[in-house]
Design a protein around this motif. Structure first.
Motif, PDB file in Angstrom:
ATOM      1  N   THR A   1     -55.571  79.217 -42.207  1.00  0.00           N
ATOM      2  CA  THR A   1     -54.394  78.625 -42.019  1.00  0.00           C
ATOM      3  C   THR A   1     -52.980  78.280 -42.115  1.00  0.00           C
ATOM      4  O   THR A   1     -52.403  77.541 -41.136  1.00  0.00           O
TER       5      THR A   1
ATOM      6  N   SER B   1     -57.492  71.698 -43.909  1.00  0.00           N
ATOM      7  CA  SER B   1     -58.292  72.679 -44.471  1.00  0.00           C
ATOM      8  C   SER B   1     -58.142  72.568 -45.610  1.00  0.00           C
ATOM      9  O   SER B   1     -59.559  73.230 -46.425  1.00  0.00           O
TER      10      SER B   1
ATOM     11  N   ARG C   1     -62.099  73.380 -47.407  1.00  0.00           N
ATOM     12  CA  ARG C   1     -62.674  74.279 -47.916  1.00  0.00           C
ATOM     13  C   ARG C   1     -63.178  74.387 -49.339  1.00  0.00           C
ATOM     14  O   ARG C   1     -63.756  74.778 -49.975  1.00  0.00           O
TER      15      ARG C   1
END
Length: 169
Positions: free
Chosen positions: A100, A120, A124
């Motif tokens: 990312t 992101s 995650r």
């Protein structure tokens, strides 16, 4: 006979199409990893090695604890499996973060880059949360052995930073 030949030809074309599709997908997967910058590969490798050293140390602590208090501290396949998968999840999280950052650095629009980073991060964290819930809920995992590896990349990064700082000084 013409019908049989036609059927065979169609079948051959279908099989050929499926094989071509499989090869195309494999090529796409390898090209996905070809775009990884050397810095991301290098740092992910460091974190992976350090994380799995920590997992091995954790297994040793579980083994010693089990030898001392076998009724309270387990040491069986659930500890090994949970530690292994927890380590994989932790390293994958670090790798995805690196990918990312690699993408965000090349983006022109700061707002879009910040949004990509936030998205992101959320994804995650959700991935790690799902692993945590699975490690706690599934009887095939020892939950402490599954959750501890999620902390190891942070420990590894700080330790490598301290050691690297001493070498530079």
């Amino acid at each position: 006979p013409d019908v049989i030949v036609s059927f065979r030809e169609k079948r051959k074309r279908r099989i050929k199409f499926h094989l071509t599709d499989i090869i195309r997908r494999e090529t796409n997967m390898s090209s996905m990893f070809a775009n990884v910058q050397p810095a991301v590969k290098k740092e992910t490798k460091k974190v992976a090695i350090g994380t799995f050293i920590c997992v091995a140390l954790m297994w040793a602590v579980f083994g010693i604890g089990h030898a001392v208090m076998p009724q309270k501290i387990p040491f069986d396949y659930t500890v090994i499996l949970a530690g292994l998968i927890g380590g994989i999840v932790a390293v994958l999280n670090f790798f995805l973060m690196g990918m990312t950052v690699q993408k965000v650095v090349s983006m022109e629009d700061d707002k879009q880059a910040a949004m990509k980073m936030k998205t992101s991060y959320s994804q995650r964290m959700m991935f790690q949360l799902l692993w945590g819930v699975l490690a706690i809920a599934a009887p095939c995992f020892q939950f402490v052995a599954g959750l501890l590896p999620l902390l190891f990349p942070n420990i590894v990064i700080k330790t490598v930073g301290i050691i690297g700082g001493r070498k530079a000084a």
